[in-house]
Design an enzyme around this catalytic site. Structure first.
Site, PDB file in Angstrom:
ATOM      1  N   TRP A 113       0.824  -1.219   0.000  1.00  0.00           N
ATOM      2  CA  TRP A 113       0.000   0.000   0.000  1.00  0.00           C
ATOM      3  C   TRP A 113       0.851   1.259   0.000  1.00  0.00           C
ATOM      4  O   TRP A 113       0.525   2.239  -0.684  1.00  0.00           O
ATOM      5  CB  TRP A 113      -0.977  -0.022   1.178  1.00  0.00           C
ATOM      6  CG  TRP A 113      -2.062  -1.046   0.988  1.00  0.00           C
ATOM      7  CD1 TRP A 113      -2.252  -2.174   1.725  1.00  0.00           C
ATOM      8  CD2 TRP A 113      -3.077  -1.061  -0.033  1.00  0.00           C
ATOM      9  NE1 TRP A 113      -3.333  -2.875   1.235  1.00  0.00           N
ATOM     10  CE2 TRP A 113      -3.853  -2.225   0.160  1.00  0.00           C
ATOM     11  CE3 TRP A 113      -3.403  -0.208  -1.086  1.00  0.00           C
ATOM     12  CZ2 TRP A 113      -4.941  -2.553  -0.650  1.00  0.00           C
ATOM     13  CZ3 TRP A 113      -4.490  -0.534  -1.904  1.00  0.00           C
ATOM     14  CH2 TRP A 113      -5.242  -1.692  -1.682  1.00  0.00           C
ATOM     15  N   LYS A 149     -12.196  -1.872   8.308  1.00  0.00           N
ATOM     16  CA  LYS A 149     -11.477  -2.968   8.975  1.00  0.00           C
ATOM     17  C   LYS A 149     -11.936  -3.053  10.432  1.00  0.00           C
ATOM     18  O   LYS A 149     -12.674  -3.955  10.797  1.00  0.00           O
ATOM     19  CB  LYS A 149      -9.964  -2.751   8.941  1.00  0.00           C
ATOM     20  CG  LYS A 149      -9.440  -2.136   7.665  1.00  0.00           C
ATOM     21  CD  LYS A 149      -9.188  -3.097   6.573  1.00  0.00           C
ATOM     22  CE  LYS A 149      -8.519  -2.406   5.394  1.00  0.00           C
ATOM     23  NZ  LYS A 149      -8.544  -3.240   4.211  1.00  0.00           N
ATOM     24  N   ASP A 177      -0.798   6.350   6.955  1.00  0.00           N
ATOM     25  CA  ASP A 177      -1.967   5.555   6.551  1.00  0.00           C
ATOM     26  C   ASP A 177      -2.181   4.507   7.643  1.00  0.00           C
ATOM     27  O   ASP A 177      -1.377   3.584   7.788  1.00  0.00           O
ATOM     28  CB  ASP A 177      -1.682   4.897   5.191  1.00  0.00           C
ATOM     29  CG  ASP A 177      -2.772   3.906   4.772  1.00  0.00           C
ATOM     30  OD1 ASP A 177      -3.761   3.739   5.512  1.00  0.00           O
ATOM     31  OD2 ASP A 177      -2.620   3.302   3.683  1.00  0.00           O
TER      32      ASP A 177
END
Ligand code: PMP
Length: 409
Positions: A114, A235, A210
């Site tokens: 990511w 999540k 992030d």
């Protein structure tokens, strides 16, 4: 039956049953209005109250200081890969209008798929004004194969720019299972104490994290040292569609003014100021996701907040890595991630042959485990242990894996 299934998916993922039951009621009749939450006006006083309450409860659970705003946006983590570049370059142009494009650098720490993707997006947008990306460290250089992400690179290998426009990292790499340690003494922690200083001392160089796949799973060390923390909700928090930003107020800049100085033109709906000026309601927000997220944060607050979550999540991952190590010792499993960088949220490993991996997936499926396959880009197995996965469920998973190992060794 829902109760027969253990959902270990990497996101969207399990949510607490009590939260879903409450949400089901609100879907039909939100707080006695006779209107369901997805049918309510986002301009109604009830929804304004919900937005305020979500902001306050996140501020409380994470202890967010008043120097930072909490904003609710859409576009997911990937949307932020772009938004970060626009807003932070705009800030840099406003603070340092006389620098040339090529003198503007964004520093990226690449520890997994990511952050790699975020760096690629930054490279593309930054190129439009001549700015560039510096990769501070690339975890692949650390790995045995040179290709996979296996841990946080040792701090002495990090090469920050002298005065970057911002520094970017990903706290938990969901695909690769690599996470920074929250023990600041650990070699796998984020080196907060050695970040470059701002050249003029005006404001610290913005640090951007992030936190999509670890948000609200444990306290964030040095939260106030961050200029921006962002996370998609899907999540640990709630349904997809909502992205939470914790943003230091000096990042809420006039991006239109910056574009007149040469910064890339920021689309209105990517500018953080758009959301700050409208108390996160510049347009129709992801109302259902915000509602369920509020229920979830309240649920976690009632159960001891982040300290209790940290304790549970620590215990869960410890049990799972213990059995993973038994599989490694038996020659059946291979754990790819270095011990200090092992993710508490996403446990990744491979099996010694494709047949064995297939057998594992079949057994998991038969026994009610779901979402255990690794990300399509890396393969293998990934067991995600987000907040809603209970310790009892983890005990069942561990027993199953242990039996799988014993039957084959
Ligand atoms: N960052 C991380 C750490 C992620 O795990 C994900 C999604 N799994 C993203 C960014 C991308 O998020 P989204 O799908 O919300 O765009």
């Amino acid at each position: 039956q829902r109760s027969d299934i253990i959902n270990l998916a990497a996101g969207p993922s399990q949510l607490p049953l009590q939260v879903l039951e409450q949400a089901a009621l609100g879907l039909l009749n939100y707080e006695g209005t006779g209107i369901g939450i997805t049918e309510l006006s986002h301009r109604s006083p009830e929804f304004k109250a919900l937005t305020d309450s979500l902001e306050n409860s996140i501020r409380t659970i994470l202890d967010v200081p008043q120097t930072h705003s909490i904003l609710f946006v859409q576009g997911g983590g990937c949307g932020q890969f772009s938004a970060v570049v626009y807003n932070l370059l705009a800030r840099h142009y406003l603070l340092y209008p006389d620098l040339k494009g090529e003198e503007r650098v964004a520093d990226y720490v690449v520890t997994g798929s990511w952050s790699k993707k975020a760096a690629e997006e930054a490279r593309m947008i930054a190129a439009s004004c001549g700015a560039r990306v510096n990769v501070v460290a690339d975890a692949r250089e650390n790995s045995q194969s040179g290709k996979s992400f296996e841990g946080v690179p040792s701090h002495d290998k990090w090469k920050f720019s002298a005065a970057p426009a911002y520094i970017y990292y990903c706290e938990n790499e969901t695909v690769d299972g690599v996470q920074f340690s929250d023990d600041l003494q650990s070699p796998a922690s984020f080196p907060f104490s050695s970040l470059p200083a701002s050249p003029d001392g005006a404001a610290p160089i913005p640090l951007v994290g992030d936190h999509s796949s670890s948000f609200l799973s444990r306290p964030i060390p040095n939260l106030s040292q961050h200029a921006l923390i962002y996370a998609g909700a899907q999540k640990n928090l709630g349904p997809s569609g909502l992205t939470v930003l914790i943003v230091r107020k000096d990042l809420l800049v006039d991006t239109v003014a910056a574009s007149k100085l040469g910064a890339p033109v920021t689309p209105t709906m990517l500018a953080y100021k758009t959301y700050a000026d409208a108390a996160s309601l510049p347009n129709t927000p992801p109302m259902f996701s915000m509602y369920v997220s509020l229920l979830a944060v309240k649920f976690y607050l009632e159960r001891g907040g982040l300290a209790a979550l940290r304790q549970r999540n620590e215990a869960k991952q410890r049990k799972v890595y213990e059995v993973l190590d038994e599989g490694v010792a038996a020659g059946l499993f291979h754990g790819n991630v270095q011990a200090a960088s092992r993710s508490w949220m996403n446990v990744t490993f491979t099996l010694s042959s494709p047949e064995l991996e297939k057998a594992f997936i079949t057994v998991a499926q038969e026994k009610g485990l779901r979402g255990v396959k690794g990300h399509r880009s890396v393969g293998g197995i990934r067991l995600s242990l987000y907040n809603a996965v209970s310790e009892d469920q983890v005990d069942i998973v561990v027993a199953l894996v242990r039996q799988f190992i014993q039957e084959r060794s």
